[in-house]
Design an enzyme around this catalytic site. Structure first.
Site, mmCIF file in Angstrom:
data_model
loop_
_atom_site.group_PDB
_atom_site.id
_atom_site.type_symbol
_atom_site.label_atom_id
_atom_site.label_comp_id
_atom_site.label_asym_id
_atom_site.label_seq_id
_atom_site.Cartn_x
_atom_site.Cartn_y
_atom_site.Cartn_z
ATOM 1 N N LYS A 1 91.080 41.334 8.300
ATOM 2 C CA LYS A 1 89.848 40.868 8.943
ATOM 3 C C LYS A 1 89.429 39.554 8.304
ATOM 4 C CE LYS A 1 85.662 43.000 8.321
ATOM 5 N NZ LYS A 1 84.880 41.940 7.638
ATOM 6 N N GLU B 1 77.908 41.535 13.164
ATOM 7 C CA GLU B 1 77.021 42.012 12.095
ATOM 8 C C GLU B 1 75.635 41.359 12.189
ATOM 9 O OE1 GLU B 1 78.703 42.057 8.157
ATOM 10 O OE2 GLU B 1 76.766 42.470 7.207
HETATM 11 O O1 KIV Z 1 82.958 44.080 3.836
HETATM 12 C C1 KIV Z 1 82.527 44.911 4.644
HETATM 13 O O2 KIV Z 1 82.216 46.062 4.311
HETATM 14 C C2 KIV Z 1 82.391 44.497 6.035
HETATM 15 C C3 KIV Z 1 81.719 45.435 6.989
HETATM 16 C C4 KIV Z 1 80.272 45.526 6.717
HETATM 17 C C5 KIV Z 1 81.984 45.059 8.391
HETATM 18 O O3 KIV Z 1 82.814 43.441 6.381
#
Ligand code: KIV
Length: 270
Positions: free
Chosen positions: A118, A187
């Site tokens: 991600k 978010e």
């Molecule tokens: O780092 C994380 O936990 C996240 C989530 C809040 C989506 O990116």
């Protein structure tokens, strides 16, 4: 309630949107949390860079390194069998050259067993995303309050409230979809904007502080289990208070050790 059985893959996550199946994602940072999240039936386990804050005690996500994220992703991998395992690329690991971003992303699949990575940001990261996807690395996008930009925001603040930011987020979501992401985290943005983005892209959106109309939801495991101390933003639902249970258990143990009531003969070898 019976838990879903099928192994979660990137094509399945994409298909879930079309099938109207909502996606449940939870963070995990080590073997026990990976196992718990998987055994509880989550669809996606995310090794979030929130690791920096909830596990390592930093004030932001900025300090966590690629090596630390790899170390924790490996541990989660050992506990996760069914869920899709996504690892966050930490700050600084994909904002430089595109070849460097692709090489760092590949390490998460090759050295830590992640199924996908991600990255935060929209149009500014699409070239890196496109190249990762080209090279066989599935990518989840992340828009809205992207915590790696906290210094630019001047704090953790809701994004997308004015028209300019709204337009920018819609364009960023389109750009990420076009670059090949298989899903997008939204978010801390207004619920109406999250619904608009969700309706405008074919890939699933996964919300956190983005209202009920995303295709899925994510929570940080420490927040949902009451392990984050007093931190409780509006979007968090606390499903258990394990922090209080743990304090009580540890305090009882300390008391019994001091009183000499633990251990007893039943805990001793002959
Ligand atoms: O780092 C994380 O936990 C996240 C989530 C809040 C989506 O990116």
């Amino acid at each position: 309630m019976s838990l879903p059985q099928e192994k979660v893959t990137v094509p399945l996550v994409r298909a879930m949107k079309a099938q109207g199946r909502r996606i449940a994602m939870v963070t995990a940072y080590d073997y026990p949390t990976g196992r718990l999240v998987d055994e509880a039936g989550a669809d996606i386990a995310l090794v979030g860079d929130s690791l920096a804050m909830v596990v390592l005690g930093h004030e932001t996500t900025l300090p966590v390194t690629v090596e630390e994220m790899l170390h924790h992703t490996r541990a989660v991998r050992r506990g996760v069998k069914r869920a899709l395992l996504v690892a966050d690329m930490p700050f600084g690991s994909y904002q430089g050259s595109v070849p460097e971003a692709v090489a760092n992303a590949a390490r998460f699949l090759k050295e830590a067993g992640a199924d996908a990575v991600k990255v935060e940001g929209g149009r500014r990261v699409v070239e890196a995303v496109r190249q990762m996807v080209e090279h066989g690395i599935p990518v989840m996008g992340h828009l809205g309050l992207t915590p790696q930009s906290v210094r630019q925001y001047g704090g953790f603040k809701v994004q997308g409230r004015d028209e300019e930011e709204r337009q920018a987020l819609l364009e960023d979501a389109k750009a990420l979809e076009e670059a090949g992401v298989f899903s997008i985290v939204l978010e801390c943005i207004p619920a109406a904007l999250a619904a608009e983005i969700t309706a405008s892209v074919r890939v699933p959106t996964i919300g956190i502080g983005a209202g009920p109309d995303c295709d899925g939801q994510v929570l940080v495991i420490h927040d949902m289990l009451g392990l984050s101390g007093d931190f409780k933003p509006r979007f968090v639902k606390r499903y258990a208070d394990l922090g209080q249970l743990a304090r009580e258990a540890i305090s009882r143990y300390c008391q019994e050790v001091r009183e000499g009531t633990f251990p007893t003969a039943e805990h001793a070898y002959s």
